[in-house]
Design an enzyme around this catalytic site. Structure first.
Site, PDB file in Angstrom:
ATOM      1  N   VAL A  63       0.818  -1.227   0.000  1.00 29.11           N
ATOM      2  CA  VAL A  63       0.000   0.000   0.000  1.00 29.11           C
ATOM      3  C   VAL A  63       0.847   1.271   0.000  1.00 29.11           C
ATOM      4  CG1 VAL A  63      -2.057  -1.023   1.064  1.00 29.11           C
ATOM      5  CG2 VAL A  63      -0.270  -0.017   2.524  1.00 29.11           C
ATOM      6  N   ASN A  89      -6.768  -1.015   6.109  1.00 31.16           N
ATOM      7  CA  ASN A  89      -6.430  -1.773   7.314  1.00 31.16           C
ATOM      8  C   ASN A  89      -4.985  -2.277   7.360  1.00 31.16           C
ATOM      9  OD1 ASN A  89      -7.282  -3.813   9.613  1.00 31.16           O
ATOM     10  ND2 ASN A  89      -6.357  -5.036   7.994  1.00 31.16           N
ATOM     11  N   TYR A 156       5.218   3.548  15.758  1.00 32.78           N
ATOM     12  CA  TYR A 156       3.876   2.982  15.489  1.00 32.78           C
ATOM     13  C   TYR A 156       2.787   3.922  16.009  1.00 32.78           C
ATOM     14  CZ  TYR A 156       0.018  -0.397  15.612  1.00 32.78           C
ATOM     15  OH  TYR A 156      -1.185  -1.039  15.441  1.00 32.78           O
ATOM     16  N   LYS A 160      -0.281   5.943  13.983  1.00 31.48           N
ATOM     17  CA  LYS A 160      -1.715   5.745  14.216  1.00 31.48           C
ATOM     18  C   LYS A 160      -2.398   7.044  14.663  1.00 31.48           C
ATOM     19  CE  LYS A 160      -1.925   1.428  13.012  1.00 31.48           C
ATOM     20  NZ  LYS A 160      -2.738   0.983  11.865  1.00 31.48           N
TER      21      LYS A 160
HETATM   22  P1  NAD Z   1      -1.851  -8.789  10.876  1.00 30.80           P
HETATM   23  O1  NAD Z   1      -0.357  -8.679  10.819  1.00 30.80           O
HETATM   24  O2  NAD Z   1      -2.464 -10.098  11.233  1.00 30.80           O
HETATM   25  O3  NAD Z   1      -2.517  -8.254   9.523  1.00 30.80           O
HETATM   26  C1  NAD Z   1      -1.990  -7.155   8.818  1.00 30.80           C
HETATM   27  C2  NAD Z   1      -2.005  -7.519   7.343  1.00 30.80           C
HETATM   28  O4  NAD Z   1      -1.578  -6.366   6.609  1.00 30.80           O
HETATM   29  C3  NAD Z   1      -1.037  -8.667   7.002  1.00 30.80           C
HETATM   30  O5  NAD Z   1      -1.691  -9.620   6.207  1.00 30.80           O
HETATM   31  C4  NAD Z   1       0.098  -7.964   6.244  1.00 30.80           C
HETATM   32  O6  NAD Z   1       0.692  -8.788   5.261  1.00 30.80           O
HETATM   33  C5  NAD Z   1      -0.648  -6.803   5.618  1.00 30.80           C
HETATM   34  N1  NAD Z   1       0.221  -5.689   5.276  1.00 30.80           N
HETATM   35  C6  NAD Z   1       1.144  -5.117   6.066  1.00 30.80           C
HETATM   36  N2  NAD Z   1       1.757  -4.153   5.404  1.00 30.80           N
HETATM   37  C7  NAD Z   1       1.222  -4.111   4.170  1.00 30.80           C
HETATM   38  C8  NAD Z   1       1.469  -3.322   3.021  1.00 30.80           C
HETATM   39  N3  NAD Z   1       2.402  -2.380   2.997  1.00 30.80           N
HETATM   40  N4  NAD Z   1       0.706  -3.534   1.931  1.00 30.80           N
HETATM   41  C9  NAD Z   1      -0.233  -4.481   1.936  1.00 30.80           C
HETATM   42  N5  NAD Z   1      -0.508  -5.267   2.981  1.00 30.80           N
HETATM   43  C10 NAD Z   1       0.233  -5.089   4.084  1.00 30.80           C
HETATM   44  O7  NAD Z   1      -2.272  -7.691  11.964  1.00 30.80           O
HETATM   45  P2  NAD Z   1      -3.704  -7.104  12.389  1.00 30.80           P
HETATM   46  O8  NAD Z   1      -3.638  -6.961  13.859  1.00 30.80           O
HETATM   47  O9  NAD Z   1      -4.840  -7.798  11.756  1.00 30.80           O
HETATM   48  O10 NAD Z   1      -3.543  -5.646  11.754  1.00 30.80           O
HETATM   49  C11 NAD Z   1      -4.600  -4.975  11.057  1.00 30.80           C
HETATM   50  C12 NAD Z   1      -4.599  -3.526  11.486  1.00 30.80           C
HETATM   51  O11 NAD Z   1      -4.992  -3.447  12.862  1.00 30.80           O
HETATM   52  C13 NAD Z   1      -3.230  -2.846  11.401  1.00 30.80           C
HETATM   53  O12 NAD Z   1      -3.392  -1.555  10.830  1.00 30.80           O
HETATM   54  C14 NAD Z   1      -2.801  -2.755  12.842  1.00 30.80           C
HETATM   55  O13 NAD Z   1      -1.910  -1.682  13.066  1.00 30.80           O
HETATM   56  C15 NAD Z   1      -4.132  -2.552  13.528  1.00 30.80           C
HETATM   57  N6  NAD Z   1      -4.144  -2.842  14.974  1.00 30.80           N
HETATM   58  C16 NAD Z   1      -3.967  -4.100  15.455  1.00 30.80           C
HETATM   59  C17 NAD Z   1      -4.002  -4.315  16.826  1.00 30.80           C
HETATM   60  C18 NAD Z   1      -3.820  -5.689  17.425  1.00 30.80           C
HETATM   61  O14 NAD Z   1      -3.749  -5.803  18.663  1.00 30.80           O
HETATM   62  N7  NAD Z   1      -3.734  -6.730  16.634  1.00 30.80           N
HETATM   63  C19 NAD Z   1      -4.216  -3.240  17.705  1.00 30.80           C
HETATM   64  C20 NAD Z   1      -4.400  -1.975  17.184  1.00 30.80           C
HETATM   65  C21 NAD Z   1      -4.378  -1.781  15.813  1.00 30.80           C
END
Ligand code: NAD
Ligand code: ADP
Length: 261
Positions: A63, A89, A156, A160
């Site tokens: 992205v 996302n 990070y 955000k």
């Molecule tokens: P995850 O690592 O399981 O999923 C993230 C996905 O994004 C992965 O499949 C990864 O390959 C993909 N990705 C990463 N960088 C990318 C890029 N440059 N282009 C395309 N795809 C890319 O983690 P998740 O927890 O499901 O994360 C989803 C969102 O939720 C993220 O933005 C993360 O910051 C946010 N988030 C997660 C948590 C948590 O506790 N898991 C808490 C707060 C926010």
């Protein structure tokens, strides 16, 4: 409940965790889905879980690469004729971070590049298609880390916080076109990103601590984020824009002061 029949939704980071759960929920509720992730294996796993009749395009994408974003959005619009929903996302944590005195510029550039600039690029290229039809809904995945930070939280947390601010800017720029832009702020959710945290806790009999800072005393599930994201993407949220909704088991409701529990 089938809120997304005939609608087309792009989901980034659809190959894992919250993005996968959101893509499945959108498809279960009737959406045609365009799934983007830089992990092809992750995408294939998500596709294998879609309801069989789902109209779907899955594409490898970084992205933070504007040419790739432009190509994906064009392909989605050509194939389906419209884009109704963008779920921004994709994100990386970069693992754990040292104190600010030891930060590396390259880490800041990589994480801001994906989490913040990537989200902006997706909006930049998707919104014109929504503007033409005067309708659209965008949901960005921010984080509770964008509301408050903590030791070692950079970059990070900064990325955000930027996503929350981008949500406000985009809601203002696009509101006149009947395009709503909101964010969710997840607390701790078990996904690929947080696997090291969960693995460590389980290996050291500390699993009970994982939900310790949440008033509901537990961590979240990807499906619970998907439910909130799909609410904000749906007409149920037709008068909500520019907001960042914590979905965090009450984490941000508390000062977490010693002695207050
Ligand atoms: P995850 O690592 O399981 O999923 C993230 C996905 O994004 C992965 O499949 C990864 O390959 C993909 N990705 C990463 N960088 C990318 C890029 N440059 N282009 C395309 N795809 C890319 O983690 P998740 O927890 O499901 O994360 C989803 C969102 O939720 C993220 O933005 C993360 O910051 C946010 N988030 C997660 C948590 C948590 O506790 N898991 C808490 C707060 C926010
Ligand atoms: P970690 O949390 O372990 O630091 P990341 O979340 O940064 O890992 O990266 C997740 C996956 O994406 C890894 O497999 C990594 O190799 C891959 N990756 C990281 N940066 C890029 C990039 N710019 N383009 C494609 N894949 C990448």
């Amino acid at each position: 409940m089938k809120r997304f029949i005939e609608q087309v939704a792009i989901v980034t980071g659809a190959g894992s965790g919250i993005g996968r759960a959101t893509a499945l929920r959108l498809a279960q509720e009737g959406a045609k889905v365009v799934l983007a992730d830089w992990s092809e294996d992750g995408l294939q796993e998500t596709v294998s879980q879609l309801p069989p009749e789902t109209a779907c395009i899955e594409r490898k994408l970084d992205v933070s690469d504007e040419a790739g974003v432009r190509a994906l959005v064009s392909e989605a619009n050509e194939r389906f004729g419209q884009i109704d929903i963008l779920i921004n996302n994709a994100g990386i944590s970069g693992g754990s971070y040292p104190p600010v005195t030891e930060n590396e510029r390259a880490d800041w550039e990589q994480i801001l590049g994906v989490n913040l600039i990537g989200a902006m690029l997706m909006i930049k290229h998707v919104a014109p298609h929504m503007q033409e039809r005067k309708q659209g809904a965008i949901v960005n995945t921010a984080s509770v880390a964008g509301i408050r930070s903590g030791a070692g939280g950079n970059p990070y947390s900064a990325s955000k916080a930027g996503v929350i601010n981008l949500t406000q800017t985009a809601a203002c720029d696009l509101g006149g076109f009947n395009i709503r832009v909101n964010a969710v702020c997840p607390g701790l959710v078990e996904t690929g990103m947080t696997k090291p945290v969960f693995d460590y806790a389980r290996a050291n009999e500390k699993e009970h601590k994982l939900g310790g800072r949440c008033e509901l005393r537990r961590y979240g599930k990807p499906e619970e984020l998907a439910a909130a994201i799909c609410f904000l993407a749906s007409d149920d949220a037709s008068y909500i824009t520019g907001q960042a909704l914590p979905v965090d088991g009450g984490n941000t409701a508390s000062l977490n002061m010693p002695g207050m529990k």
